[in-house]
Motif scaffolding. Structure first.
Motif, PDB file in Angstrom:
ATOM      1  N   LEU A  61       0.845  -1.192   0.000  1.00 14.35           N
ATOM      2  CA  LEU A  61       0.000   0.000   0.000  1.00 14.35           C
ATOM      3  C   LEU A  61       0.880   1.241   0.000  1.00 14.35           C
ATOM      4  O   LEU A  61       1.924   1.259   0.648  1.00 14.35           O
TER       5      LEU A  61
ATOM      6  N   GLN B 262       0.907   5.845  -0.451  1.00 15.27           N
ATOM      7  CA  GLN B 262       0.304   7.152  -0.641  1.00 15.27           C
ATOM      8  C   GLN B 262       1.404   7.972  -1.313  1.00 15.27           C
ATOM      9  O   GLN B 262       2.513   8.068  -0.797  1.00 15.27           O
TER      10      GLN B 262
ATOM     11  N   VAL C 243      -3.474   3.583  -0.756  1.00 18.09           N
ATOM     12  CA  VAL C 243      -4.153   3.468   0.540  1.00 18.09           C
ATOM     13  C   VAL C 243      -5.598   3.954   0.452  1.00 18.09           C
ATOM     14  O   VAL C 243      -6.436   3.536   1.245  1.00 18.09           O
TER      15      VAL C 243
ATOM     16  N   VAL D 106       3.445  -0.828   3.889  1.00 13.45           N
ATOM     17  CA  VAL D 106       2.684   0.421   3.854  1.00 13.45           C
ATOM     18  C   VAL D 106       3.673   1.583   3.826  1.00 13.45           C
ATOM     19  O   VAL D 106       4.558   1.678   4.682  1.00 13.45           O
TER      20      VAL D 106
ATOM     21  N   TRP E 190      -5.277   9.199   6.475  1.00 15.70           N
ATOM     22  CA  TRP E 190      -5.625   7.919   5.853  1.00 15.70           C
ATOM     23  C   TRP E 190      -5.405   6.698   6.732  1.00 15.70           C
ATOM     24  O   TRP E 190      -6.086   5.688   6.546  1.00 15.70           O
TER      25      TRP E 190
ATOM     26  N   LEU F 171      -8.064   3.216   7.361  1.00 12.78           N
ATOM     27  CA  LEU F 171      -7.735   1.854   6.936  1.00 12.78           C
ATOM     28  C   LEU F 171      -8.576   0.842   7.704  1.00 12.78           C
ATOM     29  O   LEU F 171      -8.922   1.060   8.867  1.00 12.78           O
TER      30      LEU F 171
END
Length: 142
Positions: free
Chosen positions: A6, A8, A37, A53, A73, A77
């Motif tokens: 994941l 961003q 994300v 992540v 964010w 999740l």
């Protein structure tokens, strides 16, 4: 193992790092997918045996840096309860405490942090294989 990476990203550096990590996981004979994300669902998290992540580092060295947007964010999740997670960030100058901050936020969502990696934005694939190997090895032992 089923690996979900994941990310961003703002300018594509973190996405490139996420792709490099997924490619490294595939090279180690794991199934790996990459997702923003923003798009991840509870079903995606449930299917994953291990997560990576990452985000980019926001801020200025003199005034503090942080994992970009993570305060928005991460709470959105799905639960990460019991999931082994490797955290990563891309940076221009210095990641400072960004990895610690991101890891703490994810731990609050139930994640078990098994590795961390700061990645310079100009070299998004640098260290991806070693990082993937470390996190996947830790996840297999868990």
């Amino acid at each position: 193992m089923n690996v979900l990476v994941l990310y961003q990203s703002r300018h594509g550096h973190t996405r490139a790092a996420a792709e490099a990590i997924a490619q490294a996981a595939r090279g180690l004979s794991h199934d790996a997918s990459v997702q923003s994300v923003i798009q991840v669902s509870a079903a995606d998290i449930a299917r994953a045996d291990v997560l990576f992540v990452g985000t980019w580092v926001q801020g200025f060295i003199l005034f503090g840096v942080k994992p970009a947007g993570a305060d928005l964010w991460v709470p959105a999740l799905p639960s990460l309860e019991g999931k082994p997670v490797g955290t990563f960030c891309t940076y221009a100058v210095s990641p400072r405490g960004s990895l610690r901050a991101l890891s703490a936020m994810l731990e609050a969502r139930g994640a078990t942090i098994v590795g961390q990696q700061a990645i310079h934005r100009r070299r998004p694939s640098h260290g991806a294989e070693a990082f993937a190997r470390l996190v996947l090895g830790q996840a297999e032992r868990a």
